[in-house]
Design a protein around this motif. Structure first.
Motif, PDB file in Angstrom:
ATOM      1  N   GLY A   1       0.801  -1.218   0.000  1.00 23.42           N
ATOM      2  CA  GLY A   1       0.000   0.000   0.000  1.00 23.42           C
ATOM      3  C   GLY A   1       0.831   1.264   0.000  1.00 23.42           C
ATOM      4  O   GLY A   1       2.036   1.240   0.279  1.00 23.42           O
ATOM      5  N   PRO A   2       0.195   2.404  -0.307  1.00 19.63           N
ATOM      6  CA  PRO A   2       0.936   3.673  -0.456  1.00 19.63           C
ATOM      7  C   PRO A   2       1.593   4.167   0.819  1.00 19.63           C
ATOM      8  O   PRO A   2       2.515   4.976   0.759  1.00 19.63           O
ATOM      9  N   ALA A   3       1.152   3.708   1.986  1.00 17.20           N
ATOM     10  CA  ALA A   3       1.751   4.170   3.243  1.00 17.20           C
ATOM     11  C   ALA A   3       2.874   3.260   3.719  1.00 17.20           C
ATOM     12  O   ALA A   3       3.460   3.502   4.769  1.00 17.20           O
ATOM     13  N   SER A   4       3.196   2.231   2.961  1.00 20.82           N
ATOM     14  CA  SER A   4       4.209   1.264   3.380  1.00 20.82           C
ATOM     15  C   SER A   4       5.600   1.880   3.421  1.00 20.82           C
ATOM     16  O   SER A   4       5.925   2.805   2.681  1.00 20.82           O
ATOM     17  N   GLN A   5       6.435   1.342   4.286  1.00 19.23           N
ATOM     18  CA  GLN A   5       7.857   1.688   4.261  1.00 19.23           C
ATOM     19  C   GLN A   5       8.468   1.124   2.986  1.00 19.23           C
ATOM     20  O   GLN A   5       7.894   0.228   2.354  1.00 19.23           O
ATOM     21  N   PRO A   6       9.631   1.616   2.563  1.00 21.15           N
ATOM     22  CA  PRO A   6      10.273   1.065   1.367  1.00 21.15           C
ATOM     23  C   PRO A   6      10.559  -0.421   1.537  1.00 21.15           C
ATOM     24  O   PRO A   6      10.908  -0.881   2.624  1.00 21.15           O
ATOM     25  N   LEU A   7      10.387  -1.160   0.457  1.00 22.05           N
ATOM     26  CA  LEU A   7      10.656  -2.594   0.465  1.00 22.05           C
ATOM     27  C   LEU A   7      11.789  -2.902  -0.509  1.00 22.05           C
ATOM     28  O   LEU A   7      11.980  -2.221  -1.509  1.00 22.05           O
ATOM     29  N   TYR A   8      12.517  -3.953  -0.203  1.00 26.23           N
ATOM     30  CA  TYR A   8      13.741  -4.290  -0.930  1.00 26.23           C
ATOM     31  C   TYR A   8      13.621  -5.665  -1.585  1.00 26.23           C
ATOM     32  O   TYR A   8      12.828  -6.489  -1.123  1.00 26.23           O
TER      33      TYR A   8
END
Length: 448
Positions: free
Chosen positions: A331-338
């Motif tokens: 979702g748009p509020a998520s922290q960055p994912l790797y």
């Protein structure tokens, strides 16, 4: 609240007068009507008093039908805090545990990119070394080891091992596939043209592929598993990704007309809805693909930032490889994912057929491009065709486009990326933005 006031009485009386006049044509005096109100007043007051004693109802959030459908369609993928990954009823491959921020890792297992001196130091400590492996294609050595109970942080471990902050040390984290649920209805999808028709090499790090699916008849697919012996990989996610890249059929046209697909199997089954991949398996997969000189690697998976993952990806990119990753479905509020959030990796968000962003697509400054990833037709592990959604489904578009552009530009990464950026259709805010990146990538009318 009390209705015993002159104004309210007269309103009710007037209403009764009107009713009397229209029903019987008899004019009733107001005073006569007021005399009839006492029993009515009493009943209304009693009802109001009872209602006031009741607890106020809890407000129910207003949710649209579309939102309800989307919520119902999302898989129930929550996992227990501690999960045994079993080979069979007698043997456990490993145990995964939940960490901070809902990320997961192999219990008490760490990875260290070690030189000979660091390995000697490690061997003298109170740890259990599981494996020591050299990865020639990545020019690195990796030690996998288990620590005693109670050692929970990187800083504690660095101190215990007498290593400084420059040591490339991190947990053996778990990474997740990024896709949604298929819908029931399937319609032909013959409008998509391939990005190119020439033979190109492309790699993917994913789950197993159902290579017996009719979509892959006559295709060129090489597979390799990087799971522990005895542990099998489910074929749901990998079959869908491979279907987009090279699958063919009445309901499916490939993004690449003639691809040599190398598929590294890293995902294992966590539950009916969830699939996980250890970082250790991902590193092994990267080394295998780089050793086969694969120019573009598709990684439709996400997870936490990890020093070993970053170092492995950096090593792969130094070998003239481009890595494309799903942006994430948190979702748009998520922290960055790797790995998508690394600067050297090309992150892809998902849009639908009307250029609207997928509601679960991650946003952020690390987004590079967007591509069709909502309700797309592809092959499924059960041998059928269906529709899938997610940033996982969008990433293969960019991987396919780059594979063709690298071939066009003699494997010059800079020229390929520059042309890809020029082909992007700007959506949203002008220029690069946190939703669509440089813009959307579509299959060309004429092959690249």
């Amino acid at each position: 609240m009390n209705i015993k006031n002159t104004r309210v009485k007269h309103i009710i009386a007037a209403s009764l007068c009107i009713f009397s006049a229209t029903s019987s044509a008899n004019i009733v005096k107001v005073d006569q009507v007021l005399g009839q109100l006492n029993p009515i007043e009493q009943r209304i007051e009693q009802t109001i008093e009872r209602a006031q004693r009741l607890p106020l109802p809890v407000p129910v959030p207003q949710v649209s039908i579309d939102e309800l459908k989307a919520q119902i369609s999302e898989p129930i993928s929550s996992l227990p805090n501690v999960l045994n990954i079993n080979i069979n009823s007698q043997n456990t491959a490993f145990v995964e545990v939940e960490l901070e921020n809902s990320f997961r890792a192999i219990e008490r297992q760490w990875l260290l990119m070690a030189n000979s001196q660091q390995l000697n130091t490690l061997q003298q400590q109170n740890v259990t070394i599981v494996s020591v492996k050299n990865y020639n294609a990545l020019n690195m050595s990796l030690v996998r080891f288990n620590v005693p109970q109670g050692v929970n942080s990187k800083s504690e471990l660095l101190k215990a091992l007498n290593l400084d902050e420059s040591a490339i040390l991190d947990r053996n984290h778990i990474y997740q596939a990024q896709t949604g649920e298929p819908t029931a209805k399937v319609t032909p999808n013959n409008s998509i043209a391939p990005y190119c028709t020439q033979s190109v090499k492309i790699g993917m790090i994913d789950s197993a592929i159902n290579t017996k699916h009719s979509a892959f008849e006559g295709t060129n697919i090489t597979t390799q598993s990087f799971l522990p012996q005895g542990l099998s990989s489910p074929n749901l996610h990998g079959t869908a990704i491979a279907g987009l890249i090279t699958g063919k059929g009445a309901k499916l046209s490939p993004l690449l007309g003639s691809a040599k697909l190398y598929s590294a199997e890293v995902f294992y089954r966590q539950s009916e809805y969830a699939q996980g991949a250890t970082l250790f398996a991902i590193v092994e997969a990267l080394n295998w693909l780089v050793s086969n000189k694969i120019p573009v690697i598709n990684m439709s998976l996400t997870g936490p930032n990890n020093a070993v993952l970053e170092a492995s990806i950096t090593a792969a990119i130094k070998q003239n490889v481009l890595i494309v990753a799903a942006a994430g479905n948190q979702g748009p509020a998520s922290q960055p994912l790797y790995p998508g959030a690394y600067k050297s990796v090309i992150a892809v968000s998902a849009i639908d057929a009307t250029n609207q962003i997928y509601r679960w697509s991650n946003k952020g400054g690390y987004i590079d491009f967007a591509a069709l990833g909502v309700n797309v037709v592809t092959s499924q592990g059960n041998g059928k065709f269906g529709r899938e959604s997610g940033t996982s489904m969008a990433a293969p578009h960019v991987s396919a486009a780059l594979s063709c552009l690298l071939l066009k530009h003699g494997n010059n990464k800079t020229k390929a990326l520059n042309e890809l950026t020029s082909l992007a259709v700007d959506l949203g805010e002008q220029g690069k933005d946190t939703t669509f990146g440089y813009g959307a990538i579509y299959p060309p009318k004429n092959a690249l």
